[in-house]
Design a protein around this motif. Structure first.
Motif, short mmCIF file in Angstrom:
data_model
loop_
_atom_site.label_atom_id
_atom_site.label_comp_id
_atom_site.label_asym_id
_atom_site.label_seq_id
_atom_site.Cartn_x
_atom_site.Cartn_y
_atom_site.Cartn_z
N LEU A 57 0.83 -1.21 0.00
CA LEU A 57 0.00 0.00 0.00
C LEU A 57 0.86 1.26 0.00
O LEU A 57 0.56 2.23 -0.70
N VAL A 58 1.94 1.24 0.76
CA VAL A 58 2.85 2.38 0.79
C VAL A 58 3.53 2.55 -0.56
O VAL A 58 3.68 3.68 -1.06
N ASN A 59 3.98 1.45 -1.17
CA ASN A 59 4.62 1.54 -2.49
C ASN A 59 3.68 2.14 -3.53
O ASN A 59 4.07 3.01 -4.32
N SER A 60 2.43 1.68 -3.53
CA SER A 60 1.46 2.25 -4.46
C SER A 60 1.21 3.72 -4.17
O SER A 60 1.04 4.53 -5.09
N SER A 61 1.19 4.08 -2.89
CA SER A 61 0.97 5.48 -2.53
C SER A 61 2.11 6.37 -3.02
O SER A 61 1.87 7.50 -3.48
N ILE A 62 3.34 5.87 -2.95
CA ILE A 62 4.48 6.66 -3.44
C ILE A 62 4.36 6.89 -4.95
O ILE A 62 4.54 8.01 -5.44
N VAL A 63 4.05 5.83 -5.69
CA VAL A 63 3.91 5.96 -7.14
C VAL A 63 2.76 6.88 -7.50
O VAL A 63 2.88 7.74 -8.38
N VAL A 64 1.64 6.72 -6.82
CA VAL A 64 0.47 7.54 -7.11
C VAL A 64 0.74 9.00 -6.79
O VAL A 64 0.40 9.90 -7.57
N LEU A 65 1.34 9.28 -5.65
CA LEU A 65 1.63 10.66 -5.27
C LEU A 65 2.58 11.32 -6.27
O LEU A 65 2.36 12.47 -6.67
N GLY A 66 3.62 10.60 -6.67
CA GLY A 66 4.54 11.16 -7.67
C GLY A 66 3.86 11.42 -8.99
O GLY A 66 4.11 12.44 -9.65
N ALA A 67 2.98 10.50 -9.42
CA ALA A 67 2.28 10.68 -10.69
C ALA A 67 1.32 11.86 -10.63
O ALA A 67 1.20 12.63 -11.59
N ILE A 68 0.63 12.03 -9.51
CA ILE A 68 -0.32 13.14 -9.38
C ILE A 68 0.42 14.48 -9.41
O ILE A 68 0.04 15.41 -10.13
N ILE A 69 1.49 14.59 -8.64
CA ILE A 69 2.26 15.84 -8.62
C ILE A 69 2.83 16.14 -10.01
O ILE A 69 2.78 17.28 -10.49
N GLY A 70 3.37 15.11 -10.67
CA GLY A 70 3.92 15.33 -12.01
C GLY A 70 2.88 15.78 -13.01
O GLY A 70 3.12 16.72 -13.78
N ASN A 71 1.71 15.15 -13.01
CA ASN A 71 0.66 15.54 -13.96
C ASN A 71 0.12 16.94 -13.67
O ASN A 71 -0.15 17.71 -14.60
N LEU A 72 -0.06 17.27 -12.41
CA LEU A 72 -0.61 18.58 -12.07
C LEU A 72 0.34 19.70 -12.51
O LEU A 72 -0.10 20.73 -13.04
N ILE A 73 1.63 19.51 -12.30
CA ILE A 73 2.60 20.56 -12.64
C ILE A 73 2.81 20.64 -14.15
O ILE A 73 2.65 21.70 -14.76
N SER A 74 3.17 19.52 -14.76
CA SER A 74 3.56 19.55 -16.17
C SER A 74 2.37 19.77 -17.10
O SER A 74 2.45 20.57 -18.03
N CYS A 75 1.27 19.09 -16.85
CA CYS A 75 0.11 19.21 -17.74
C CYS A 75 -0.51 20.60 -17.66
O CYS A 75 -0.98 21.14 -18.67
N SER A 76 -0.54 21.20 -16.48
CA SER A 76 -1.10 22.55 -16.37
C SER A 76 -0.23 23.58 -17.08
O SER A 76 -0.74 24.49 -17.74
N MET A 77 1.10 23.43 -17.00
CA MET A 77 1.98 24.36 -17.70
C MET A 77 1.89 24.18 -19.21
O MET A 77 1.85 25.16 -19.96
N ALA A 78 1.84 22.95 -19.68
CA ALA A 78 1.69 22.71 -21.11
C ALA A 78 0.35 23.22 -21.61
O ALA A 78 0.25 23.79 -22.71
N LYS B 1 5.72 11.38 -15.91
CA LYS B 1 4.59 12.26 -15.57
C LYS B 1 5.04 13.71 -15.44
O LYS B 1 4.22 14.63 -15.62
N LEU B 2 6.31 13.94 -15.14
CA LEU B 2 6.83 15.30 -15.03
C LEU B 2 7.08 15.94 -16.39
O LEU B 2 7.45 17.11 -16.46
N LEU B 3 6.88 15.19 -17.47
CA LEU B 3 7.12 15.68 -18.83
C LEU B 3 5.83 15.81 -19.62
O LEU B 3 5.86 15.87 -20.85
N ALA B 4 4.68 15.85 -18.94
CA ALA B 4 3.37 16.04 -19.59
C ALA B 4 3.12 14.98 -20.66
O ALA B 4 2.72 15.28 -21.78
N THR B 5 3.35 13.73 -20.31
CA THR B 5 3.13 12.64 -21.27
C THR B 5 1.67 12.21 -21.36
O THR B 5 1.33 11.50 -22.31
N ASP B 6 0.83 12.61 -20.43
CA ASP B 6 -0.59 12.26 -20.48
C ASP B 6 -1.33 13.35 -21.25
O ASP B 6 -1.79 14.36 -20.69
N ALA B 7 -1.45 13.14 -22.56
CA ALA B 7 -2.05 14.16 -23.42
C ALA B 7 -3.51 14.41 -23.09
O ALA B 7 -4.03 15.50 -23.34
N PHE B 8 -4.19 13.42 -22.56
CA PHE B 8 -5.61 13.60 -22.22
C PHE B 8 -5.79 14.73 -21.21
O PHE B 8 -6.69 15.56 -21.35
#
Length: 303
Positions: A97-118, A172-179
């Motif tokens: 559960l902790v491992n999944s939480s680390i991956v999820v938290l990193g993915a959320i932060i990366g998408n919020l920062i990179s996708c909003s700027m793009a 995720k920090l490179l705005a790879t989720d185009a959706f």
């Protein structure tokens, strides 16, 4: 002597019939059509919820009863499945559960920062080839992950990132989720451009306009991105299976797969119990983020 005629009282305007009176005239109870419609909706909801309810009920049954009884009636209560599932491996299930939480938290932060700027760049900035780059970005949505997984694996292997969380977080920090980029672009386009012009008159540049004007108004879109990123990353199995081979780094989907053993007997009660545990975070995210999710989807595209 003339006769005086008493003035006649003005006639009252005919009153409109009360809608409540008309409903009472047709009958006080709901119509047959309404009853049938709600009955069909309830039946469809039960059909869709049956697998989840069966999983919850089966997690409280002995192993020898799980696949013999497809009903939702619980006759034998077996709460030990949760204890067995939690301690089924060398590490307790909380590690996964902790491992999944680390991956999820990193993915959320990366998408919020990179996708909003793009998205701000595509929606507000003017640069050469903007429409072409936007079209190329949208085309990447159609690429299945199986097309790019081999070159990605070769690249991350050469970087020494295999068997770490980095291949699951850094992209995720490179705005790879185009959706999510497209979703935020549509949302920003619905924000009046006059707000940008007023901030520019006050001497604000693009970084300040983005941080102090656009970003606070994007809360519904940001919340929608965070919720979808959480669900997709938490349930992701393929990518995590490719890059994570160390059992100590297993996430929840990989840990659930480890319950199934082709050579030995599978403890289905423990597996279903941990499946229920893995659904709790998703349920909580939907419970507390539903209003943001609805606002984000409803307002995307602007008016």
């Amino acid at each position: 002597m003339t006769d005086t005629v008493a003035p006649t009282a003005p006639t009252a305007a005919p009153s409109r019939p009360d809608p409540a009176d008309r409903r009472r005239a047709r009958g006080s109870g709901p119509s047959i059509r309404s009853i049938l419609k709600h009955a069909v909706l309830i039946l469809c909801a039960l059909v869709m919820l049956y697998p989840v309810l069966w999983m919850v009920v089966s997690s409280l049954r002995p192993n020898d009863v799980i696949f013999r009884d497809p009903s939702l009636l619980l006759n034998d209560l077996e709460t030990g499945n949760y204890a067995e599932g939690w301690n089924a491996f060398a590490d307790p299930f909380s590690v996964y559960l902790v491992n999944s939480s680390i991956v999820v938290l990193g993915a959320i932060i990366g998408n919020l920062i990179s996708c909003s700027m793009a998205a701000y760049a595509f929606a507000r900035l003017e640069f050469s080839g903007k429409r072409w780059w936007f079209a190329i970005m949208l085309l990447t949505i159609m690429l299945p992950i199986h097309v790019i997984i081999v070159p990605q694996y070769v690249l991350f292997s050469q970087l020494g990132w295999v068997n770490t969380f980095l291949p699951l977080i850094v992209p995720k920090l490179l705005a790879t989720d185009a959706f999510f980029v497209f979703l935020m672009v549509q949302f920003i386009r619905g924000i009046p451009i006059e707000l940008d012009e007023a901030a520019r008159i006050d001497g604000a540049g693009h970084p300040r306009i983005f941080a102090q004007v656009i970003l606070p108004l994007m809360v519904p879109a940001l919340a929608t991105t965070a919720i979808f990123t959480f669900i997709w990353t938490w349930n992701d199995f393929f990518s995590q299976l490719i890059y994570l081979t160390d059992p100590d780094l297993y996430t929840v989907p990989l840990a659930l797969r480890a319950f199934v053993d082709a050579q030995a007997g599978t403890n289905w009660g423990a597996a279903l119990a941990m499946s229920v545990v893995s659904l709790v975070p998703i349920f909580l995210v939907f419970l507390f983020g539903q209003r943001f999710l609805l606002r984000g989807i409803a307002t995307t595209g602007g008016k």
